[in-house]
Write an enzyme that holds these catalytic residues in place. Structure first.
Site, short mmCIF file in Angstrom:
data_model
loop_
_atom_site.label_atom_id
_atom_site.label_comp_id
_atom_site.label_asym_id
_atom_site.label_seq_id
_atom_site.Cartn_x
_atom_site.Cartn_y
_atom_site.Cartn_z
N ARG A 103 0.83 -1.21 0.00
CA ARG A 103 0.00 0.00 0.00
C ARG A 103 0.87 1.27 0.00
O ARG A 103 0.56 2.25 0.68
CB ARG A 103 -0.95 0.00 1.22
CG ARG A 103 -1.78 -1.27 1.38
CD ARG A 103 -2.95 -1.31 0.45
NE ARG A 103 -3.81 -0.18 0.58
CZ ARG A 103 -4.89 -0.12 1.36
NH1 ARG A 103 -5.23 -1.16 2.07
NH2 ARG A 103 -5.63 0.96 1.40
N ARG B 152 -2.47 7.55 1.90
CA ARG B 152 -2.71 8.77 2.68
C ARG B 152 -1.56 9.24 3.54
O ARG B 152 -1.57 10.36 4.02
CB ARG B 152 -3.96 8.56 3.56
CG ARG B 152 -5.24 8.62 2.75
CD ARG B 152 -6.39 8.04 3.51
NE ARG B 152 -6.14 6.61 3.71
CZ ARG B 152 -6.96 5.80 4.36
NH1 ARG B 152 -8.06 6.26 4.91
NH2 ARG B 152 -6.67 4.52 4.49
N ARG C 55 -5.71 13.24 -4.47
CA ARG C 55 -7.00 12.64 -4.12
C ARG C 55 -8.14 13.67 -4.22
O ARG C 55 -9.26 13.32 -4.58
CB ARG C 55 -6.87 12.09 -2.70
CG ARG C 55 -8.10 11.57 -2.04
CD ARG C 55 -8.41 10.16 -2.49
NE ARG C 55 -9.49 9.59 -1.71
CZ ARG C 55 -10.76 9.92 -1.85
NH1 ARG C 55 -11.13 10.81 -2.75
NH2 ARG C 55 -11.68 9.35 -1.09
N ASP D 180 -7.93 -0.77 -6.54
CA ASP D 180 -8.38 -1.35 -5.27
C ASP D 180 -8.94 -2.74 -5.55
O ASP D 180 -9.36 -3.03 -6.67
CB ASP D 180 -9.46 -0.48 -4.61
CG ASP D 180 -9.64 -0.85 -3.15
OD1 ASP D 180 -8.87 -0.37 -2.31
OD2 ASP D 180 -10.52 -1.69 -2.84
N TYR E 299 -16.28 -8.82 1.63
CA TYR E 299 -16.85 -7.47 1.48
C TYR E 299 -18.18 -7.53 0.73
O TYR E 299 -19.12 -6.80 1.05
CB TYR E 299 -15.87 -6.55 0.74
CG TYR E 299 -14.64 -6.21 1.56
CD1 TYR E 299 -14.67 -5.16 2.48
CD2 TYR E 299 -13.46 -6.94 1.44
CE1 TYR E 299 -13.55 -4.84 3.24
CE2 TYR E 299 -12.34 -6.63 2.20
CZ TYR E 299 -12.39 -5.57 3.10
OH TYR E 299 -11.29 -5.26 3.86
O1 CP3 Z 1 -0.02 1.51 -3.22
C1 CP3 Z 1 -0.95 0.71 -3.25
O2 CP3 Z 1 -0.86 -0.44 -2.80
C2 CP3 Z 1 -2.19 1.23 -3.91
C3 CP3 Z 1 -3.24 0.36 -4.33
C4 CP3 Z 1 -4.13 -0.33 -3.29
C5 CP3 Z 1 -5.19 0.28 -2.55
N1 CP3 Z 1 -5.85 -0.71 -1.90
C6 CP3 Z 1 -5.51 1.72 -2.52
C7 CP3 Z 1 -6.45 2.25 -1.49
C8 CP3 Z 1 -4.13 -1.69 -3.00
C9 CP3 Z 1 -3.15 -2.77 -3.46
C10 CP3 Z 1 -5.24 -1.92 -2.14
C11 CP3 Z 1 -5.60 -3.26 -1.65
C12 CP3 Z 1 -6.75 -3.41 -0.75
N2 CP3 Z 1 -7.90 -2.70 -0.71
C13 CP3 Z 1 -6.84 -4.49 0.17
C14 CP3 Z 1 -5.80 -5.59 0.36
C15 CP3 Z 1 -4.64 -5.14 1.18
C16 CP3 Z 1 -4.91 -4.97 2.64
O3 CP3 Z 1 -4.65 -3.84 3.12
O4 CP3 Z 1 -5.34 -5.92 3.30
C17 CP3 Z 1 -8.09 -4.34 0.83
C18 CP3 Z 1 -8.62 -5.25 1.94
C19 CP3 Z 1 -8.75 -3.22 0.26
C20 CP3 Z 1 -10.12 -2.69 0.59
C21 CP3 Z 1 -10.07 -1.29 1.05
N3 CP3 Z 1 -9.84 -0.20 0.24
C22 CP3 Z 1 -10.26 -0.80 2.37
C23 CP3 Z 1 -10.53 -1.67 3.58
C24 CP3 Z 1 -10.13 0.60 2.32
C25 CP3 Z 1 -10.33 1.60 3.44
C26 CP3 Z 1 -9.32 1.58 4.47
C27 CP3 Z 1 -7.87 1.64 3.99
O5 CP3 Z 1 -7.18 0.62 4.10
O6 CP3 Z 1 -7.44 2.69 3.54
C28 CP3 Z 1 -9.82 0.95 0.99
C29 CP3 Z 1 -9.55 2.30 0.46
C30 CP3 Z 1 -8.23 2.55 -0.17
N4 CP3 Z 1 -7.63 1.72 -1.09
C31 CP3 Z 1 -7.41 3.69 0.02
C32 CP3 Z 1 -6.29 3.52 -0.80
C33 CP3 Z 1 -5.14 4.48 -0.97
C34 CP3 Z 1 -7.74 4.89 0.91
C35 CP3 Z 1 -8.91 5.64 0.36
C36 CP3 Z 1 -8.81 7.15 0.31
O7 CP3 Z 1 -7.81 7.69 -0.17
O8 CP3 Z 1 -9.79 7.77 0.74
#
Ligand code: CP3
Length: 344
Positions: A27, A31, A40, A77, A152
């Protein structure tokens, strides 16, 4: 023919130990970076950020401008798949993802036919990244593994114990299997298209491989991951795949042997000695620093980072966290961690 560029991270996934372990950060775009927070604001919502190639390319490259990392990971995502299948998905600020939970009937209404078309902007992002990245950088694509995505889709949101999805899998086995079938098929199409668009390797994020007994683990985690690896390699021969079954614990070896992944992401609760004792010495591993140690920094971070480097020094190893970096992480700590790994 042009010579094949040496990509230390890809080479490690393929089983070639490097003098210094390559690294990326799970990740790594997100943020904790002020430039991410700035970009963003240019998208109306999070999914629009994922589906706008210009913005998605920008945030993918941000961590590589700051840090000497060996890979870029596609900015997207795991929940673009339910979105592409027609389920309602939104990201509420401060609440994480919110989906319209599926019931048996809604599973039959999921529409795989148009999913790839819906995901076309992601492939455009990858093509632009491929063109922008220096040749020695590995480009990582990804998707969520079916069970994690299903938690989910069935629960409607993240949960600590995945209760709704675990219960659904036992109470409605046929409908659950239909859901997994759709996810396996769509994920294979999606990952094959990611390779075509320029990805060097893909990671299957199985973030919720927890809270499952042996039988459920085999059915819900191992088998869908295995089918994806097999189906993908029929389309992309020898496709390099990193598995990441977070929480697999005693099932780690069974997962590695049965799914056929090239490399195994190790979560931070897995003892490093357990990895060396129970996984084949030539199996590439990725991990596994606790993201909290990166938040705290100092000795708490440095001693554990050195312990990981030392424990995995004789096997193919990709240095990484044992789960995603969190928003409160100080950037200076990331810089220091990279210094430590590069000093190897
Ligand atoms: O650099 C990277 O890895 C970017 C790409 C990426 C994101 N999500 C961006 C994101 C990747 C590879 C993911 C994977 C992801 N998403 C997983 C598997 C990895 C893990 O952490 O277990 C899961 C379970 C998700 C589902 C998800 N997406 C959640 C639970 C959330 C909210 C909470 C959080 O972890 O931030 C997201 C949102 C999300 N995905 C954000 C980002 C940068 C934050 C959203 C925002 O900017 O408002």
């Amino acid at each position: 023919m042009a010579p094949v560029p040496h990509k230390p991270l890809l080479a490690t996934v393929l089983g070639q130990r490097q003098e210094r372990p390559p690294m990326w950060i799970m990740r790594q775009a997100g943020r904790y970076l002020p430039e991410y927070r700035e970009t963003r604001t240019k998208a109306a919502n999070f999914l629009e950020l994922c589906y706008t190639p210009e913005l998605a390319v920008e945030v993918t490259l941000q961590p590589l401008r700051r840090f000497d990392l060996d890979a870029a990971i596609l900015f997207s995502d795991i929940l673009v798949i339910p979105d592409a299948l027609g389920q309602s998905v939104r990201f509420a600020t401060g609440e994480g993802p919110l989906l319209e939970p599926l019931d048996e009937k809604a599973i039959d209404r999921l529409d795989g036919a148009r999913a790839l078309e819906h995901l076309a902007p992601v492939f455009e992002t990858l093509r632009r990244l491929r063109a922008a990245l220096p040749p020695e950088k590995t480009l990582i694509g990804f998707c969520g593994a079916p069970w994690t995505v299903a938690t989910y889709m069935l629960g409607g949101r993240g949960s600590a114990d995945q209760w709704t999805a675990r219960r659904f899998a036992l109470e409605h086995p046929k409908a659950f299997d239909r859901l997994i079938d759709v996810l396996v098929k769509t994920s294979i199409d999606y990952l094959a298209a990611q390779f075509e668009a320029g990805a060097d390797v893909v990671q299957l994020f199985e973030s919720w491989a927890l809270n499952l007994d042996d039988t459920s683990f085999a059915r819900q985690v191992i088998e869908p991951n295995r089918r994806i690896v097999e189906g993908l390699r029929q389309r992309v021969p020898n496709a390099p795949v990193i598995g990441f079954p977070r929480g697999a614990a005693g099932n780690l070896r069974h997962f590695a042997e049965t799914t056929g992944v090239n490399a195994l992401g190790i979560d931070f609760s897995t003892p490093i000695d357990f990895v060396n004792a129970h996984l084949p010495p030539d199996l590439p591993v990725q991990g596994n620093l606790d993201p909290l140690r990166l938040v705290v920094g100092g000795e708490a971070m440095e001693s554990q980072a050195r312990a990981i480097l030392s424990a995995f020094k004789n096997r193919p190893h990709i240095f990484n966290l044992g789960h995603g970096i969190v928003p409160e992480t100080p950037i200076g700590h990331v810089e220091r961690l990279i210094e430590i790994v590069k000093a190897e």
